[in-house]
Design a protein around this motif. Structure first.
Motif, PDB file in Angstrom:
ATOM      1  N   ALA A  55       4.317  22.563  -0.948  1.00 39.98           N
ATOM      2  CA  ALA A  55       5.083  21.362  -0.701  1.00 39.98           C
ATOM      3  C   ALA A  55       4.565  19.628  -2.001  1.00 39.98           C
ATOM      4  O   ALA A  55       5.206  18.890  -2.226  1.00 39.98           O
ATOM      5  N   GLY A  56       2.938  20.125  -1.962  1.00 37.68           N
ATOM      6  CA  GLY A  56       1.992  19.068  -2.652  1.00 37.68           C
ATOM      7  C   GLY A  56       2.155  19.130  -4.029  1.00 37.68           C
ATOM      8  O   GLY A  56       2.406  17.888  -4.650  1.00 37.68           O
ATOM      9  N   LYS A  57       3.360  19.410  -5.023  1.00 37.12           N
ATOM     10  CA  LYS A  57       3.195  20.070  -6.359  1.00 37.12           C
ATOM     11  C   LYS A  57       4.441  19.344  -6.189  1.00 37.12           C
ATOM     12  O   LYS A  57       4.865  18.395  -7.539  1.00 37.12           O
ATOM     13  N   VAL A  58       5.698  18.547  -5.388  1.00 40.67           N
ATOM     14  CA  VAL A  58       6.368  18.133  -5.345  1.00 40.67           C
ATOM     15  C   VAL A  58       6.365  16.518  -5.468  1.00 40.67           C
ATOM     16  O   VAL A  58       5.671  16.203  -4.591  1.00 40.67           O
ATOM     17  N   THR A  59       6.934  15.507  -6.503  1.00 45.12           N
ATOM     18  CA  THR A  59       6.506  14.145  -6.597  1.00 45.12           C
ATOM     19  C   THR A  59       7.479  13.525  -5.723  1.00 45.12           C
ATOM     20  O   THR A  59       8.987  13.992  -5.414  1.00 45.12           O
ATOM     21  N   VAL A  60       7.271  12.132  -5.489  1.00 47.61           N
ATOM     22  CA  VAL A  60       8.350  11.196  -4.766  1.00 47.61           C
ATOM     23  C   VAL A  60      10.041  11.463  -5.936  1.00 47.61           C
ATOM     24  O   VAL A  60      10.796  11.970  -5.272  1.00 47.61           O
ATOM     25  N   ARG A  99       2.439  12.336  -5.436  1.00 44.68           N
ATOM     26  CA  ARG A  99       2.802  13.807  -5.119  1.00 44.68           C
ATOM     27  C   ARG A  99       2.804  13.721  -3.539  1.00 44.68           C
ATOM     28  O   ARG A  99       2.106  13.015  -3.337  1.00 44.68           O
ATOM     29  N   LEU A 100       3.307  14.356  -3.304  1.00 40.49           N
ATOM     30  CA  LEU A 100       3.849  13.909  -2.234  1.00 40.49           C
ATOM     31  C   LEU A 100       2.363  14.239  -1.106  1.00 40.49           C
ATOM     32  O   LEU A 100       2.385  13.788   0.454  1.00 40.49           O
ATOM     33  N   ALA A 101       1.517  15.177  -1.626  1.00 40.28           N
ATOM     34  CA  ALA A 101       0.839  15.836  -0.510  1.00 40.28           C
ATOM     35  C   ALA A 101      -0.347  14.708  -0.597  1.00 40.28           C
ATOM     36  O   ALA A 101      -1.298  14.761   0.265  1.00 40.28           O
ATOM     37  N   LYS A 102      -0.603  13.721  -1.463  1.00 39.36           N
ATOM     38  CA  LYS A 102      -1.222  12.977  -1.944  1.00 39.36           C
ATOM     39  C   LYS A 102      -0.349  10.936  -1.079  1.00 39.36           C
ATOM     40  O   LYS A 102      -1.160  10.446  -1.189  1.00 39.36           O
ATOM     41  N   LEU A 103       0.912  11.204  -1.150  1.00 42.93           N
ATOM     42  CA  LEU A 103       1.116  10.455  -0.444  1.00 42.93           C
ATOM     43  C   LEU A 103       0.921   9.556   0.873  1.00 42.93           C
ATOM     44  O   LEU A 103       0.461  10.471   1.583  1.00 42.93           O
ATOM     45  N   SER A 104       0.337   8.734   0.385  1.00 42.74           N
ATOM     46  CA  SER A 104       0.029   7.527   1.693  1.00 42.74           C
ATOM     47  C   SER A 104       0.715   6.808   1.949  1.00 42.74           C
ATOM     48  O   SER A 104       1.471   5.938   2.076  1.00 42.74           O
ATOM     49  N   ALA A 105       0.277   6.382   3.663  1.00 42.21           N
ATOM     50  CA  ALA A 105       0.740   5.321   4.274  1.00 42.21           C
ATOM     51  C   ALA A 105       0.303   3.274   3.017  1.00 42.21           C
ATOM     52  O   ALA A 105       1.722   2.934   2.844  1.00 42.21           O
ATOM     53  N   ALA A 106      -0.691   3.717   2.646  1.00 33.17           N
ATOM     54  CA  ALA A 106      -0.884   2.535   2.016  1.00 33.17           C
ATOM     55  C   ALA A 106      -0.276   2.034   0.710  1.00 33.17           C
ATOM     56  O   ALA A 106       0.426   1.843   0.752  1.00 33.17           O
ATOM     57  N   ASP A 107       0.185   3.524   0.139  1.00 36.40           N
ATOM     58  CA  ASP A 107       1.031   3.468  -1.142  1.00 36.40           C
ATOM     59  C   ASP A 107       2.610   3.629  -0.658  1.00 36.40           C
ATOM     60  O   ASP A 107       3.542   2.360  -1.791  1.00 36.40           O
ATOM     61  N   VAL A 108       2.825   3.561   0.569  1.00 37.89           N
ATOM     62  CA  VAL A 108       4.630   2.629   0.709  1.00 37.89           C
ATOM     63  C   VAL A 108       4.021   1.518   0.564  1.00 37.89           C
ATOM     64  O   VAL A 108       5.046   0.947   0.363  1.00 37.89           O
ATOM     65  N   ASP A 109       3.109   1.648   1.629  1.00 38.47           N
ATOM     66  CA  ASP A 109       2.523  -0.021   1.905  1.00 38.47           C
ATOM     67  C   ASP A 109       2.752  -1.170   0.550  1.00 38.47           C
ATOM     68  O   ASP A 109       3.701  -1.907   0.354  1.00 38.47           O
ATOM     69  N   ARG A 110       1.859  -0.632  -0.521  1.00 35.56           N
ATOM     70  CA  ARG A 110       2.134  -1.309  -1.834  1.00 35.56           C
ATOM     71  C   ARG A 110       3.746  -1.186  -2.318  1.00 35.56           C
ATOM     72  O   ARG A 110       3.948  -2.194  -3.394  1.00 35.56           O
ATOM     73  N   TRP A 111       3.993   0.100  -2.498  1.00 38.42           N
ATOM     74  CA  TRP A 111       5.298  -0.104  -2.664  1.00 38.42           C
ATOM     75  C   TRP A 111       6.199  -1.287  -2.155  1.00 38.42           C
ATOM     76  O   TRP A 111       7.365  -1.837  -3.685  1.00 38.42           O
ATOM     77  N   GLN A 112       6.220  -1.708  -0.742  1.00 41.28           N
ATOM     78  CA  GLN A 112       6.895  -2.761  -0.467  1.00 41.28           C
ATOM     79  C   GLN A 112       6.590  -3.830  -0.715  1.00 41.28           C
ATOM     80  O   GLN A 112       7.502  -4.478  -0.679  1.00 41.28           O
ATOM     81  N   GLY A 113       5.437  -3.561  -1.196  1.00 37.36           N
ATOM     82  CA  GLY A 113       4.679  -5.721  -1.087  1.00 37.36           C
ATOM     83  C   GLY A 113       5.654  -4.951  -2.418  1.00 37.36           C
ATOM     84  O   GLY A 113       6.035  -6.914  -2.970  1.00 37.36           O
ATOM     85  N   ARG A 114       5.573  -4.602  -3.808  1.00 40.40           N
ATOM     86  CA  ARG A 114       5.811  -4.640  -5.191  1.00 40.40           C
ATOM     87  C   ARG A 114       8.037  -4.917  -4.551  1.00 40.40           C
ATOM     88  O   ARG A 114       7.951  -5.988  -5.547  1.00 40.40           O
ATOM     89  N   ARG A 115       8.278  -4.555  -4.142  1.00 43.57           N
ATOM     90  CA  ARG A 115       9.607  -4.741  -3.762  1.00 43.57           C
ATOM     91  C   ARG A 115       9.757  -5.989  -3.060  1.00 43.57           C
ATOM     92  O   ARG A 115      11.476  -6.465  -3.559  1.00 43.57           O
ATOM     93  N   ARG A 116       9.080  -7.170  -2.694  1.00 38.13           N
ATOM     94  CA  ARG A 116       9.118  -8.485  -2.558  1.00 38.13           C
ATOM     95  C   ARG A 116       8.607  -9.287  -3.107  1.00 38.13           C
ATOM     96  O   ARG A 116       9.283 -10.670  -3.302  1.00 38.13           O
ATOM     97  N   THR A 117       8.233  -8.727  -4.189  1.00 37.87           N
ATOM     98  CA  THR A 117       7.793  -9.457  -5.209  1.00 37.87           C
ATOM     99  C   THR A 117       9.228 -10.279  -6.252  1.00 37.87           C
ATOM    100  O   THR A 117      10.211  -9.676  -6.445  1.00 37.87           O
ATOM    101  N   PRO A 118       8.946 -11.671  -6.192  1.00 34.32           N
ATOM    102  CA  PRO A 118      10.555 -12.430  -6.878  1.00 34.32           C
ATOM    103  C   PRO A 118      10.470 -11.178  -8.882  1.00 34.32           C
ATOM    104  O   PRO A 118       9.966 -10.913  -9.179  1.00 34.32           O
ATOM    105  N   GLY A 119      12.186 -10.935  -8.694  1.00 34.93           N
ATOM    106  CA  GLY A 119      12.286 -10.605 -10.204  1.00 34.93           C
ATOM    107  C   GLY A 119      12.523  -9.058 -10.504  1.00 34.93           C
ATOM    108  O   GLY A 119      13.131  -8.431 -10.739  1.00 34.93           O
ATOM    109  N   TRP A 120      11.981  -8.666  -8.548  1.00 36.37           N
ATOM    110  CA  TRP A 120      12.115  -7.385  -8.115  1.00 36.37           C
ATOM    111  C   TRP A 120      13.436  -6.432  -8.259  1.00 36.37           C
ATOM    112  O   TRP A 120      13.454  -5.828  -9.011  1.00 36.37           O
ATOM    113  N   TYR A 121      14.495  -7.040  -7.562  1.00 37.28           N
ATOM    114  CA  TYR A 121      15.698  -6.629  -7.120  1.00 37.28           C
ATOM    115  C   TYR A 121      16.115  -7.297  -8.871  1.00 37.28           C
ATOM    116  O   TYR A 121      17.487  -6.514  -8.916  1.00 37.28           O
TER     117      TYR A 121
END
Length: 128
Positions: A55-60, A99-121
């Motif tokens: 399972a850990g070999k699969v990426t997002v 990789r899913l095995a390495k995905l952490s809450a911090a990764d998701v939080d950083r991704w959410q932060g990038r989504r909030r930056t002006p111009g992302w959408y």
């Protein structure tokens, strides 16, 4: 996680969760082991580790592709199209390579932060 039960003296059943089928139901693998409890525990550990390493070999990004492949046959063409642009945005982000095995809450939080930056959408319109 694996479970172990003794079916008869010296005969053990080892079961491990392997994921979910296309309908979302849990699946498992079962092994019959002859010998002592330590032998059964070793097999349980192997089954648990093997599942995790596969399972850990699969990426997002790969998970998103699998998800689309699973749902596309039951969706209308407009629903399929409406999912392509948001998925392209996620796949263009660095989180897609994690990789899913390495995905952490911090990764998701950083991704959410990038989504909030002006111009992302603004990129969303580039993919439409």
């Amino acid at each position: 996680m694996a479970t172990i039960r003794e079916r008869s003296p010296g005969v053990w059943e080892v079961r491990a969760f392997t994921g979910r089928d296309a309908q979302g139901r849990p699946t498992q693998v079962s092994r019959t082991v002859r010998g002592g409890k330590r032998v059964a525990e070793r097999v349980a550990a192997e089954l648990t580790l093997r599942r995790g390493s596969e399972a850990g070999k699969v990426t997002v990004s790969e998970l998103l592709d699998l998800w689309m492949d699973q749902h596309t046959p039951s969706w209308s063409p407009s629903t399929v199209e409406s999912h392509k642009s948001p998925m392209a945005l996620v796949k263009a982000d660095p989180i897609a390579k994690v990789r899913l095995a390495k995905l952490s809450a911090a990764d998701v939080d950083r991704w959410q932060g990038r989504r909030r930056t002006p111009g992302w959408y603004d990129h969303w319109y580039d993919h439409n």
